[in-house]
Design an enzyme around this catalytic site. Structure first.
Site, mmCIF file in Angstrom:
data_model
loop_
_atom_site.group_PDB
_atom_site.id
_atom_site.type_symbol
_atom_site.label_atom_id
_atom_site.label_comp_id
_atom_site.label_asym_id
_atom_site.label_seq_id
_atom_site.Cartn_x
_atom_site.Cartn_y
_atom_site.Cartn_z
ATOM 1 N N ASP A 60 0.866 -1.177 0.000
ATOM 2 C CA ASP A 60 0.000 0.000 0.000
ATOM 3 C C ASP A 60 0.906 1.231 0.000
ATOM 4 O O ASP A 60 1.508 1.569 1.022
ATOM 5 C CB ASP A 60 -0.904 -0.009 1.230
ATOM 6 C CG ASP A 60 -1.886 1.156 1.246
ATOM 7 O OD1 ASP A 60 -1.713 2.091 0.436
ATOM 8 O OD2 ASP A 60 -2.816 1.126 2.074
ATOM 9 N N SER A 137 0.003 15.218 -14.068
ATOM 10 C CA SER A 137 -1.297 15.365 -14.716
ATOM 11 C C SER A 137 -1.417 16.757 -15.326
ATOM 12 O O SER A 137 -0.731 17.695 -14.914
ATOM 13 C CB SER A 137 -2.410 15.172 -13.675
ATOM 14 O OG SER A 137 -3.675 15.526 -14.193
ATOM 15 N N TYR A 150 -6.075 16.645 -5.099
ATOM 16 C CA TYR A 150 -5.513 15.963 -6.269
ATOM 17 C C TYR A 150 -4.743 16.944 -7.148
ATOM 18 O O TYR A 150 -3.585 16.703 -7.499
ATOM 19 C CB TYR A 150 -6.621 15.290 -7.082
ATOM 20 C CG TYR A 150 -6.112 14.625 -8.337
ATOM 21 C CD1 TYR A 150 -5.516 13.367 -8.280
ATOM 22 C CD2 TYR A 150 -6.200 15.259 -9.576
ATOM 23 C CE1 TYR A 150 -5.029 12.764 -9.429
ATOM 24 C CE2 TYR A 150 -5.722 14.657 -10.730
ATOM 25 C CZ TYR A 150 -5.135 13.411 -10.651
ATOM 26 O OH TYR A 150 -4.639 12.821 -11.789
ATOM 27 N N ALA A 152 -3.516 19.889 -6.414
ATOM 28 C CA ALA A 152 -2.361 20.449 -5.709
ATOM 29 C C ALA A 152 -1.216 19.440 -5.617
ATOM 30 O O ALA A 152 -0.045 19.788 -5.784
ATOM 31 C CB ALA A 152 -2.780 20.912 -4.309
ATOM 32 N N SER A 153 -1.546 18.182 -5.357
ATOM 33 C CA SER A 153 -0.494 17.168 -5.233
ATOM 34 C C SER A 153 0.163 16.884 -6.579
ATOM 35 O O SER A 153 1.364 16.619 -6.653
ATOM 36 C CB SER A 153 -1.052 15.883 -4.619
ATOM 37 O OG SER A 153 -2.049 15.302 -5.435
ATOM 38 N N LYS A 154 -0.607 16.959 -7.652
ATOM 39 C CA LYS A 154 -0.033 16.753 -8.986
ATOM 40 C C LYS A 154 0.846 17.941 -9.388
ATOM 41 O O LYS A 154 1.836 17.775 -10.112
ATOM 42 C CB LYS A 154 -1.140 16.515 -10.014
ATOM 43 C CG LYS A 154 -1.822 15.156 -9.874
ATOM 44 C CD LYS A 154 -0.845 14.011 -10.131
ATOM 45 C CE LYS A 154 -1.512 12.659 -10.097
ATOM 46 N NZ LYS A 154 -0.598 11.549 -10.437
#
Length: 260
Positions: A60, A137, A150, A152-154
């Site tokens: 994980d 992305s 999502y 922001a993390s990309k």
């Protein structure tokens, strides 16, 4: 000696397609995913079709220190190609979404990706060669209301990749950020607990073509790879708009996808 590639999120989608391309090129593979059933199927398929060595690690990747566990497990194996592909999305307003799911996403997209890159990079620098592909992305180029974590993390993955690519010039090691738009994979089915939400159909890319584009860009040592002319246009469009306007457009698109 055969070169070795480590791919995360390899049980399906882009990770599987990238593993397929690596197998065709004769790499020995180390594939990592939480989905044991599909990962074992991929292992059998690639070994049968390409007679290549395929080791699998069931992990994980959203858990703390998992990158160190992976590196300890592969031990003395020298990694020539690292593909950080594993990821998932979460749809909804930040005030309503589940924190545990968001925490898992941040660990996966940011901490695990960064830590695994750091650990593998050490060996690459010692051998003066290596290639790293981080799957970011198109979302990385602007804020994303209703998928705030999502997007922001990309963005982090994109900027991190660009920065270390610059630092590594002249070392023999290259870093590529692949920034696809919406792509036909299982991603759309796990964006939220309610899978009727945010199933994007507009500008949907073919997963194999996206993987091939990113793979070729990685082999050439390109820093940022954006598949498709329209996606390239969308990536630069926010530069010509106010930040409020760009954010509002994304919100409008997300609302329409939710309604659809």
């Amino acid at each position: 000696m055969k070169k070795t590639a480590l791919v995360t999120g390899a049980a399906s989608g882009l990770g599987y397609k990238l593993a397929l391309l690596l197998a065709k090129d004769g790499y020995s593979l180390i594939l990592v995913d939480i989905d044991a059933t599909n990962l074992k199927k991929v292992q059998s398929e690639l070994h049968r079709e390409y007679k290549c060595s395929v080791d699998i690690i069931i992990k994980d990747l959203s858990k703390p220190n998992v990158a160190l566990e992976i590196v300890k497990e592969i031990d003395v194996v020298s990694v020539d190609v690292l593909i950080n592909n594993a990821g998932f999305g979460l749809f909804g307003t930040f005030s309503d979404t589940d924190w545990q799911r968001e925490s898992d996403m941040l660990h996966l997209h940011i901490l695990t990706t960064t830590h695994l890159t750091k650990l593998v990079l050490d060996g690459m620098l010692k051998q003066n060669s290596g290639k790293i592909l981080n799957v970011s992305s198109l979302a990385a180029f602007q804020p994303g209301p209703l998928m705030s974590i999502y997007y922001a993390s990309k963005a982090y993955m994109l900027y991190f990749s660009e920065a270390i690519a610059n630092e590594l010039k002249g070392t023999g090691v290259t870093v590529t950020a692949l920034c696809p738009g919406p792509t036909k994979t299982d991603f759309q089915n796990v964006v939220s607990g309610n899978t009727t939400n945010n199933k994007i159909s507009f500008n949907m890319g073919c997963s194999f073509k996206v993987a091939q584009y990113g793979y070729n860009a990685m082999k050439k040592g390109k820093t940022v790879a954006i598949p498709g002319r329209f996606n390239k246009f969308l990536a630069v469009l926010p530069r010509f708009l106010t930040r409020n306007r760009a954010t509002s457009i994304v919100r409008s698109i997300q609302d329409k996808n939710r309604e659809g």
